[in-house]
Design a protein around this motif. Structure first.
Motif, PDB file in Angstrom:
ATOM      1  N   GLY A 143     -11.369  -8.315   4.110  1.00  0.00           N
ATOM      2  CA  GLY A 143     -10.995  -9.076   5.296  1.00  0.00           C
ATOM      3  C   GLY A 143     -10.112  -8.331   6.265  1.00  0.00           C
ATOM      4  N   LEU A 144      -9.706  -7.106   5.924  1.00  0.00           N
ATOM      5  CA  LEU A 144      -8.836  -6.344   6.807  1.00  0.00           C
ATOM      6  C   LEU A 144      -9.610  -5.856   8.029  1.00  0.00           C
ATOM      7  CD1 LEU A 144      -6.910  -4.210   4.167  1.00  0.00           C
ATOM      8  CD2 LEU A 144      -6.112  -6.265   5.323  1.00  0.00           C
ATOM      9  N   ASP A 145      -8.995  -5.976   9.203  1.00  0.00           N
ATOM     10  CA  ASP A 145      -9.634  -5.518  10.443  1.00  0.00           C
ATOM     11  C   ASP A 145      -9.410  -4.032  10.683  1.00  0.00           C
ATOM     12  OD1 ASP A 145     -10.667  -8.023  12.051  1.00  0.00           O
ATOM     13  OD2 ASP A 145      -8.783  -8.626  11.117  1.00  0.00           O
ATOM     14  N   LEU A 146      -8.337  -3.487  10.140  1.00  0.00           N
ATOM     15  CA  LEU A 146      -8.035  -2.068  10.348  1.00  0.00           C
ATOM     16  C   LEU A 146      -7.166  -1.592   9.206  1.00  0.00           C
ATOM     17  CD1 LEU A 146      -8.026   0.460  12.288  1.00  0.00           C
ATOM     18  CD2 LEU A 146      -5.870  -0.438  13.191  1.00  0.00           C
ATOM     19  N   VAL A 147      -7.470  -0.400   8.690  1.00  0.00           N
ATOM     20  CA  VAL A 147      -6.632   0.259   7.690  1.00  0.00           C
ATOM     21  C   VAL A 147      -6.415   1.704   8.123  1.00  0.00           C
ATOM     22  CG1 VAL A 147      -6.377   0.993   5.290  1.00  0.00           C
ATOM     23  CG2 VAL A 147      -7.467  -1.189   5.794  1.00  0.00           C
ATOM     24  N   LEU A 148      -5.158   2.112   8.208  1.00  0.00           N
ATOM     25  CA  LEU A 148      -4.802   3.485   8.541  1.00  0.00           C
ATOM     26  C   LEU A 148      -3.956   4.051   7.407  1.00  0.00           C
ATOM     27  CD1 LEU A 148      -3.626   2.973  12.238  1.00  0.00           C
ATOM     28  CD2 LEU A 148      -5.810   3.951  11.525  1.00  0.00           C
ATOM     29  N   VAL A 149      -4.136   5.332   7.119  1.00  0.00           N
ATOM     30  CA  VAL A 149      -3.317   6.004   6.109  1.00  0.00           C
ATOM     31  C   VAL A 149      -2.689   7.248   6.707  1.00  0.00           C
ATOM     32  CG1 VAL A 149      -4.653   5.112   4.166  1.00  0.00           C
ATOM     33  CG2 VAL A 149      -5.279   7.302   5.181  1.00  0.00           C
ATOM     34  N   SER A 150      -1.553   7.622   6.148  1.00  0.00           N
ATOM     35  CA  SER A 150      -0.823   8.784   6.651  1.00  0.00           C
ATOM     36  C   SER A 150      -1.627  10.060   6.460  1.00  0.00           C
ATOM     37  CB  SER A 150       0.531   8.898   5.939  1.00  0.00           C
ATOM     38  OG  SER A 150       0.352   8.936   4.539  1.00  0.00           O
ATOM     39  N   GLY A 151      -1.304  11.038   7.261  1.00  0.00           N
ATOM     40  CA  GLY A 151      -2.012  12.305   7.204  1.00  0.00           C
ATOM     41  C   GLY A 151      -1.621  13.147   6.008  1.00  0.00           C
ATOM     42  N   GLU A 152      -2.396  14.188   5.786  1.00  0.00           N
ATOM     43  CA  GLU A 152      -2.130  15.100   4.685  1.00  0.00           C
ATOM     44  C   GLU A 152      -0.782  15.772   4.886  1.00  0.00           C
ATOM     45  OE1 GLU A 152      -4.619  18.613   2.320  1.00  0.00           O
ATOM     46  OE2 GLU A 152      -5.435  17.630   4.108  1.00  0.00           O
ATOM     47  N   ASP A 153      -0.061  15.992   3.795  1.00  0.00           N
ATOM     48  CA  ASP A 153       1.256  16.643   3.804  1.00  0.00           C
ATOM     49  C   ASP A 153       2.336  15.784   4.446  1.00  0.00           C
ATOM     50  OD1 ASP A 153       0.153  18.909   2.586  1.00  0.00           O
ATOM     51  OD2 ASP A 153      -0.377  19.769   4.530  1.00  0.00           O
ATOM     52  N   GLU A 154       2.067  14.474   4.624  1.00  0.00           N
ATOM     53  CA  GLU A 154       3.074  13.541   5.118  1.00  0.00           C
ATOM     54  C   GLU A 154       3.471  12.593   3.995  1.00  0.00           C
ATOM     55  OE1 GLU A 154       2.186  12.886   9.805  1.00  0.00           O
ATOM     56  OE2 GLU A 154       0.923  11.776   8.412  1.00  0.00           O
ATOM     57  N   PRO A 155       4.637  11.942   4.105  1.00  0.00           N
ATOM     58  CA  PRO A 155       4.991  10.940   3.095  1.00  0.00           C
ATOM     59  C   PRO A 155       3.891   9.883   3.023  1.00  0.00           C
ATOM     60  CG  PRO A 155       6.876  11.397   4.500  1.00  0.00           C
ATOM     61  CD  PRO A 155       5.695  12.093   5.129  1.00  0.00           C
ATOM     62  N   PRO A 156       3.437   9.513   1.811  1.00  0.00           N
ATOM     63  CA  PRO A 156       2.343   8.548   1.713  1.00  0.00           C
ATOM     64  C   PRO A 156       2.712   7.208   2.340  1.00  0.00           C
ATOM     65  CG  PRO A 156       3.289   9.019  -0.456  1.00  0.00           C
ATOM     66  CD  PRO A 156       3.936   9.949   0.508  1.00  0.00           C
ATOM     67  N   GLY A 157       1.768   6.659   3.086  1.00  0.00           N
ATOM     68  CA  GLY A 157       1.991   5.375   3.726  1.00  0.00           C
ATOM     69  C   GLY A 157       0.701   4.854   4.318  1.00  0.00           C
TER      70      GLY A 157
END
Length: 212
Positions: free
Chosen positions: A102-116
């Motif tokens: 049901g999520l309209d958008l999912v974004l994840v942090s870039g490589e070598d960044e703190p996970p988020g």
């Protein structure tokens, strides 16, 4: 034959917030594509979903929730990561799978960044009261630290600042509720780094507006 009751519709936003932990539990962008193209030297980019738009770090990538579910063991077997996480939340695995879908958008942090990660989902009903928002977040194990309201281009927003315990790791999370043209929307995001979480909050609130 009894069935596990579905959570109230307003509870969907809290479920969506907890899906944040899927990205924080060891998943990174892994070079996933998607999102708006940005110049290499741009610090941010604008994304849109559910009738709203806002800016995020240019390095953050859009992912498909169904693909992320598969990464977590989407067969929903007893030993899958999704099933284990659903058990931690105290909900049925198919309810977690439904929340992901049901999520309209999912974004994840870039490589070598703190996970988020960050997710956007439409929420049934009207803007919650402070008490209702705190109750919904608490129902999924969130430790609410602060609730406040801020004015944006979309009008007044409700911001809930809290923490989730993900396998013994403290994860700072924020959920922003905003009224869009088509109804209420929640933007939930977290990061393993407190400063990153605060920067995300400032960036979303400062650039929030209707899409298109």
């Amino acid at each position: 034959m009894s069935r596990t009751p579905s959570p109230p519709r307003r509870y969907r936003s809290a479920l969506a917030a907890c899906v944040i932990a899927l990205a924080l539990a060891g998943c990174s962008s892994d070079g996933a594509g998607g999102g708006d193209a940005s110049p290499e030297d741009a610090a941010t980019k604008r994304v849109a979903a559910a009738g709203i738009s806002f800016e995020v770090p240019a390095s953050w990538k859009e992912v498909d929730p169904e693909e992320r579910a598969e990464d977590m063991g989407g067969d929903m077997g007893e030993d899958s990561a999704l099933s284990e996480y659903a058990d931690q939340l105290g909900i049925a695995p198919d309810q977690l799978e439904q929340a992901l879908g049901g999520l309209d958008l999912v974004l994840v942090s870039g490589e070598d960044e703190p996970p988020g990660n960050l997710n956007v989902v439409r929420v049934a009903g009207r803007m919650p009261t402070d008490r209702l928002a705190e109750r919904d977040i608490s129902r999924v194990g969130g430790d609410v630290h602060e609730i406040h309201r801020e004015q944006t281009r979309l009008g007044e927003t409700l911001i809930v600042v809290y923490e989730l315990d993900v396998n013994g790791t403290r994860v700072p999370v924020q959920t922003i509720y905003a009224d869009a043209a088509d109804g209420l929307v929640s933007i939930s995001f977290g990061s393993a780094d407190d400063e990153t979480a605060e920067d995300l909050a400032d960036g979303v609130l400062d650039t929030l507006r209707e899409a298109g």
